[in-house]
Design an enzyme around this catalytic site. Structure first.
Site, PDB file in Angstrom:
ATOM      1  N   TYR A  97      -0.971   0.938  -3.400  1.00  8.57           N
ATOM      2  CA  TYR A  97      -0.327   2.213  -3.085  1.00  8.57           C
ATOM      3  C   TYR A  97       1.186   2.056  -3.161  1.00  8.57           C
ATOM      4  CZ  TYR A  97       1.591   5.770   0.082  1.00  8.57           C
ATOM      5  OH  TYR A  97       2.359   6.752   0.662  1.00  8.57           O
ATOM      6  N   ASP A 169      -7.234  -1.907   3.527  1.00  4.77           N
ATOM      7  CA  ASP A 169      -6.936  -0.479   3.601  1.00  4.77           C
ATOM      8  C   ASP A 169      -8.220   0.254   3.237  1.00  4.77           C
ATOM      9  OD1 ASP A 169      -6.172   2.173   3.149  1.00  4.77           O
ATOM     10  OD2 ASP A 169      -4.158   1.593   2.492  1.00  4.77           O
TER      11      ASP A 169
END
Length: 397
Positions: A97, A169
């Site tokens: 990300y 995550d």
């Protein structure tokens, strides 16, 4: 007990009033009977009953010991990195990300925390990249935006043998589909802004730890740094979690149909979705998760930024916006939006092509979403008049 029943009934009834909805304790402080004598709370940064309800809930859903709620997903990531010290190394997934990449490289590297990136789809790559200074392995699975899948259990074994923490995550999957702590991870983080909240109406982050001692370190950082989640936003996340299993089920069903449609389209080069048998990590995704999620990414045969931009501004139901995981379908152009902070060469090397488009497939009727993509794709100059539904493959919706 089924996962749906467990999630719904893990949300507590208020013990004081019997309220079936968790109360919002909108207060900054709590009256004490004497110095240090209170009813469990003294100041809202240190603890709030509404936030506690959320923290206990996510810890339970992730099979962890301690949960902590933060003001954003990046604040949650930041708290985990604060477990480290100067001289430590992070080994992170290469397709990461953009916000995490920015935090790692532009904030923490100047404090002496080094970050190395690796393709984590093969556990041996992780093993080979570990050094004596590696203290934290950071993976997303599925990754954002090319939906690579890492073998959590295999990497957890590597982390344990190397004396590292493994943080996963779990934003794209959520505990409705995947539980990394049960597979051996030490820490799970969420952008609760996404599927947990589920309605595009809040910003929130969560951290869950497998062990209590590590969780208390996160709680200390939460209180010391102060990036807490408000009572109202905590309540919104709790309310979102109530419908999480049903929403995720529909997200997955719609995304599967959209991915199959895109895979058949003449203008599409590659489709990234773990639910497709053609996905290189399809089998491990089947083994470690109960579904494949609601995110679909694809690149175009015309691999140019111009073609992708034309596409993303041509849809009607898919709205062009940052974020994902809400009821309404969204799309974005990662190279110009979510991953713009990553250098172009590094971004492309990780598989984020200039023409890559990321879809957050919502809860609309799948047939309508496919028709929207059809009209947008057919506006590209090299596919005008081409109907993939009629010329390449019929998909039962």
């Amino acid at each position: 007990m089924s996962n749906i029943t467990d999630i719904i009934h893990s949300i507590p009834v208020d013990p004081l009033t019997g309220a079936i909805s968790v109360p919002i304790y909108q207060t900054s402080t709590f009256i004490q009977e004497a110095p240090g004598v209170n009813k469990g709370y003294d100041y809202a940064r240190s603890g709030n009953p509404t936030r506690t309800a959320l923290e206990d809930l996510i810890a339970h859903l992730e099979d962890g010991q301690v949960g902590a709620a933060f003001g954003s997903g990046l604040a949650a990531i930041d708290a985990v990195i604060k477990l480290l010290q100067s001289g430590d190394e992070i080994l992170a997934v290469d397709d990461i990300y953009g916000g995490a990449f920015r935090l790692f490289t532009q904030v923490y590297q100047k404090f002496g925390i080094t970050v190395n990136y690796v393709d984590a789809t093969k556990a041996e790559n992780v093993f080979d990249a570990i050094t004596p200074k590696t203290k934290l392995i950071w993976i997303e699975t599925p990754t954002n935006p090319t939906l690579k899948i890492a073998d959590i259990a295999a990497i957890a074994r590597i982390a344990k043998s190397s004396g590292c923490w493994l943080c996963v995550d779990n934003t794209f999957a959520s505990p409705a589909l995947q539980k990394p702590l049960s597979l051996g991870a030490d820490i799970v983080v969420h952008s609760a802004t996404k599927y947990l909240g589920g309605h595009s109406d809040l910003i929130a982050g969560l951290v869950v730890t497998k062990e209590k001692e590590l969780g208390e370190k996160i709680r200390f950082i939460q209180n010391a740094s102060g990036a807490i989640l408000s009572p109202f936003d905590s309540w919104l996340v709790i309310r979102g979690i109530e419908t999480l299993p049903l929403r995720i089920k529909q997200h997955c069903a719609n995304a599967q149909l959209v991915a199959e449609y895109l895979e058949a389209h003449l203008a599409v080069d590659k489709v990234f979705y773990p639910g497709l048998p053609s996905h290189v990590n399809h089998e491990i995704a089947k083994q470690q998760a109960k579904g494949f999620g609601g995110i679909v990414s694809f690149s175009l045969k015309n691999d140019t930024e111009e073609a992708a931009v034309k596409l993303v501004i041509s849809t009607k139901l898919f709205k062009l916006a940052e974020s994902l995981g809400g009821v309404k379908s969204l799309l974005c152009h990662p190279a110009n939006m979510t991953h713009k902070s990553i250098p172009a060469a590094k971004r492309r090397a990780a598989g984020v092509a200039d023409s890559l488009v990321r879809l957050s497939v919502g809860l609309e009727d799948a047939e309508d979403l496919i028709a929207d993509l059809e009209q947008a794709l057919n506006q590209l100059s090299n596919t005008e008049g081409v109907s993939s539904l009629t010329e390449k493959k019929q998909i039962a919706i």
